[in-house]
Design a protein around this motif. Structure first.
Motif, PDB file in Angstrom:
ATOM      1  N   ARG A 172      25.285-109.717 -99.038  1.00 58.93           N
ATOM      2  CA  ARG A 172      25.821-109.437-100.483  1.00 58.93           C
ATOM      3  C   ARG A 172      26.085-108.881-101.393  1.00 58.93           C
ATOM      4  NH1 ARG A 172      18.947-110.040-101.775  1.00 58.93           N
ATOM      5  NH2 ARG A 172      19.446-110.996 -99.607  1.00 58.93           N
ATOM      6  N   TYR A 173      26.472-108.992-102.186  1.00 61.95           N
ATOM      7  CA  TYR A 173      27.085-107.499-102.899  1.00 61.95           C
ATOM      8  C   TYR A 173      25.595-106.634-104.324  1.00 61.95           C
ATOM      9  CZ  TYR A 173      32.014-108.461-101.596  1.00 61.95           C
ATOM     10  OH  TYR A 173      32.969-108.526-101.181  1.00 61.95           O
ATOM     11  N   THR A 174      25.633-106.007-104.156  1.00 59.23           N
ATOM     12  CA  THR A 174      24.442-105.479-105.188  1.00 59.23           C
ATOM     13  C   THR A 174      25.412-105.209-106.190  1.00 59.23           C
ATOM     14  OG1 THR A 174      23.149-104.639-103.727  1.00 59.23           O
ATOM     15  CG2 THR A 174      22.277-104.028-105.949  1.00 59.23           C
ATOM     16  N   ILE A 175      24.971-105.809-107.585  1.00 64.49           N
ATOM     17  CA  ILE A 175      25.812-104.942-108.766  1.00 64.49           C
ATOM     18  C   ILE A 175      24.551-104.406-110.042  1.00 64.49           C
ATOM     19  CG2 ILE A 175      27.126-105.669-110.895  1.00 64.49           C
ATOM     20  CD1 ILE A 175      27.253-108.370-109.897  1.00 64.49           C
ATOM     21  N   THR A 176      25.202-102.974-109.915  1.00 61.88           N
ATOM     22  CA  THR A 176      23.525-102.339-110.706  1.00 61.88           C
ATOM     23  C   THR A 176      24.807-101.736-112.058  1.00 61.88           C
ATOM     24  OG1 THR A 176      24.600 -99.889-109.481  1.00 61.88           O
ATOM     25  CG2 THR A 176      22.927-101.620-108.528  1.00 61.88           C
ATOM     26  N   GLY A 177      24.034-101.408-112.836  1.00 66.04           N
ATOM     27  CA  GLY A 177      24.355-100.411-114.081  1.00 66.04           C
ATOM     28  C   GLY A 177      24.015 -99.535-114.370  1.00 66.04           C
ATOM     29  N   HIS A 178      23.220 -98.708-115.352  1.00 67.87           N
ATOM     30  CA  HIS A 178      22.301 -97.308-115.447  1.00 67.87           C
ATOM     31  C   HIS A 178      23.276 -95.698-115.452  1.00 67.87           C
ATOM     32  CE1 HIS A 178      18.447 -94.649-115.527  1.00 67.87           C
ATOM     33  NE2 HIS A 178      18.524 -94.339-114.061  1.00 67.87           N
ATOM     34  N   THR A 179      23.558 -95.722-113.697  1.00 76.05           N
ATOM     35  CA  THR A 179      24.025 -95.152-113.738  1.00 76.05           C
ATOM     36  C   THR A 179      25.795 -94.728-114.055  1.00 76.05           C
ATOM     37  OG1 THR A 179      22.850 -93.903-112.035  1.00 76.05           O
ATOM     38  CG2 THR A 179      24.951 -92.851-112.111  1.00 76.05           C
ATOM     39  N   PRO A 180      26.462 -94.118-115.063  1.00 70.36           N
ATOM     40  CA  PRO A 180      27.566 -94.422-116.050  1.00 70.36           C
ATOM     41  C   PRO A 180      28.369 -93.689-114.936  1.00 70.36           C
ATOM     42  CG  PRO A 180      26.462 -92.797-117.688  1.00 70.36           C
ATOM     43  CD  PRO A 180      25.605 -93.991-116.268  1.00 70.36           C
ATOM     44  N   THR A 181      29.476 -94.609-114.770  1.00 71.69           N
ATOM     45  CA  THR A 181      30.572 -94.367-113.637  1.00 71.69           C
ATOM     46  C   THR A 181      31.180 -93.060-114.023  1.00 71.69           C
ATOM     47  OG1 THR A 181      31.872 -95.669-114.394  1.00 71.69           O
ATOM     48  CG2 THR A 181      30.391 -96.868-112.872  1.00 71.69           C
ATOM     49  N   HIS A 197      19.127-103.616-112.872  1.00 67.49           N
ATOM     50  CA  HIS A 197      19.337-102.390-113.546  1.00 67.49           C
ATOM     51  C   HIS A 197      20.448-100.929-112.174  1.00 67.49           C
ATOM     52  CE1 HIS A 197      19.632-100.012-117.154  1.00 67.49           C
ATOM     53  NE2 HIS A 197      19.308 -98.864-117.095  1.00 67.49           N
ATOM     54  N   ALA A 198      18.579-100.897-111.748  1.00 67.46           N
ATOM     55  CA  ALA A 198      19.180 -99.403-111.578  1.00 67.46           C
ATOM     56  C   ALA A 198      19.431 -99.246-110.129  1.00 67.46           C
ATOM     57  CB  ALA A 198      18.327 -98.360-111.865  1.00 67.46           C
ATOM     58  N   GLY A 199      18.837-100.290-109.105  1.00 64.68           N
ATOM     59  CA  GLY A 199      19.311 -99.718-107.735  1.00 64.68           C
ATOM     60  C   GLY A 199      17.716 -99.622-106.993  1.00 64.68           C
ATOM     61  N   LEU A 200      18.362-100.001-105.577  1.00 61.29           N
ATOM     62  CA  LEU A 200      17.301 -99.840-104.696  1.00 61.29           C
ATOM     63  C   LEU A 200      16.492 -98.530-103.783  1.00 61.29           C
ATOM     64  CD1 LEU A 200      17.925-103.194-103.695  1.00 61.29           C
ATOM     65  CD2 LEU A 200      16.519-103.178-105.301  1.00 61.29           C
ATOM     66  N   LEU A 217      14.290 -99.235-111.888  1.00 59.76           N
ATOM     67  CA  LEU A 217      15.147 -99.606-113.256  1.00 59.76           C
ATOM     68  C   LEU A 217      15.450 -97.986-113.376  1.00 59.76           C
ATOM     69  CD1 LEU A 217      12.655-100.963-115.698  1.00 59.76           C
ATOM     70  CD2 LEU A 217      14.396-101.437-114.572  1.00 59.76           C
ATOM     71  N   TYR A 218      14.781 -97.039-112.116  1.00 54.63           N
ATOM     72  CA  TYR A 218      15.065 -95.175-112.748  1.00 54.63           C
ATOM     73  C   TYR A 218      16.084 -94.323-111.816  1.00 54.63           C
ATOM     74  CZ  TYR A 218      11.694 -95.180-116.934  1.00 54.63           C
ATOM     75  OH  TYR A 218      11.433 -95.712-117.967  1.00 54.63           O
ATOM     76  N   THR A 219      16.191 -95.668-110.630  1.00 57.61           N
ATOM     77  CA  THR A 219      16.481 -94.098-109.936  1.00 57.61           C
ATOM     78  C   THR A 219      18.204 -94.543-109.556  1.00 57.61           C
ATOM     79  OG1 THR A 219      16.469 -96.791-108.579  1.00 57.61           O
ATOM     80  CG2 THR A 219      14.697 -94.938-107.888  1.00 57.61           C
ATOM     81  N   ARG A 220      19.224 -93.542-108.894  1.00 55.13           N
ATOM     82  CA  ARG A 220      20.399 -93.400-109.195  1.00 55.13           C
ATOM     83  C   ARG A 220      20.627 -94.524-107.429  1.00 55.13           C
ATOM     84  NH1 ARG A 220      21.138 -92.981-114.319  1.00 55.13           N
ATOM     85  NH2 ARG A 220      20.426 -91.243-115.021  1.00 55.13           N
TER      86      ARG A 220
END
Length: 237
Positions: A180-189, A145-148, A166-169
């Motif tokens: 690999r590719y990391t795909i995230t949401g959470h932070t509006p582009t 969802h958010a990142g690592l 779930l909460y980081t940017r």
């Protein structure tokens, strides 16, 4: 085909249009990277549709976590014996914080459901995964969802905590992984200067929350060919 979408936030009509645009079939897979609920106009309609599709794989977002924590408490019958401990100050603060983060639409529609439907929704939310790893045409993808953050290349995925997932940017200036590719949401582009609601592809990172509920786009990505679709926000119906 494998598709990825994120941060629908109850934008149900836009979600249905997205499925129509990609001609979503029973043999396809759709990964939803969290934040299906809150803020938007029809979170319960969205969840009920997703529940009926075994080829829709949901990941948990911070909004699902907050919603499930509050709604599960509200589903318990309040009595003289438990009201002081069940609806205590800490819970009321949690409820207020959730409302401040757009939870009122989710609660309003949840309360209109029959009790058995409410428990079905809560049970479904508990099935959401923290992350997914897949390989498509020889290319590896990590979806979260958010990142690592804070990222550590020596840290296993299972060692990251809820707040980190779930909460980081994310930091688009550094690659999380080279293989690999990391795909995230959470932070509006659109939060990025000059972005008008399109995906960000940078350093093996693909950000796909394109700010639909904020008036921008609901984005869909196909992993087989990299094709992108954008469904503009239509507003409450």
């Amino acid at each position: 085909m494998h598709y990825v979408i994120s941060d629908i936030h109850g934008c149900y009509q836009e979600y249905l249009k997205a499925l129509d645009y990609i001609e979503f079939r029973d043999e396809d897979m759709l990964y939803v990277l969290g934040d299906c609920v809150d803020r938007g106009y029809a979170p319960m309609d969205l969840l009920k549709d997703m529940m009926m599709r075994p080829n829709v794989i949901p990941l948990v977002g911070n909004h699902e976590l907050e919603a499930s924590m509050v709604l599960s408490r509200l589903c318990v019958e309040i009595t003289e014996k438990n009201y002081q401990t069940h609806l205590d100050k800490a819970f009321m603060e949690e409820l207020g914080a959730w409302f401040g983060n757009g939870g009122h639409t989710t609660l309003e529609q949840f309360q209109k459901l029959k009790r058995d439907e409410q428990w079905e929704i809560l049970s479904y939310l508990e099935e959401f995964s923290l992350y997914e790893e897949i390989v498509v045409n020889g290319t590896s993808y990590l979806m979260v969802h958010a990142g690592l953050e804070p990222f550590d290349p020596h840290k296993k995925l299972a060692e990251y905590g809820i707040m980190e997932l779930l909460y980081t940017r994310p930091d688009y200036e550094k690659p999380y992984f080279q293989d690999r590719y990391t795909i995230t949401g959470h932070t509006p582009t659109p939060n990025q200067p000059g972005n008008q609601g399109t995906m960000i592809r940078k350093n093996n990172h693909i950000a796909i929350d394109c700010g639909c509920v904020f008036g921008y786009n609901l984005a869909v990505l196909c992993l087989e060919n990299g094709k992108e679709w954008y469904i503009p926000y239509q507003g409450e119906w």
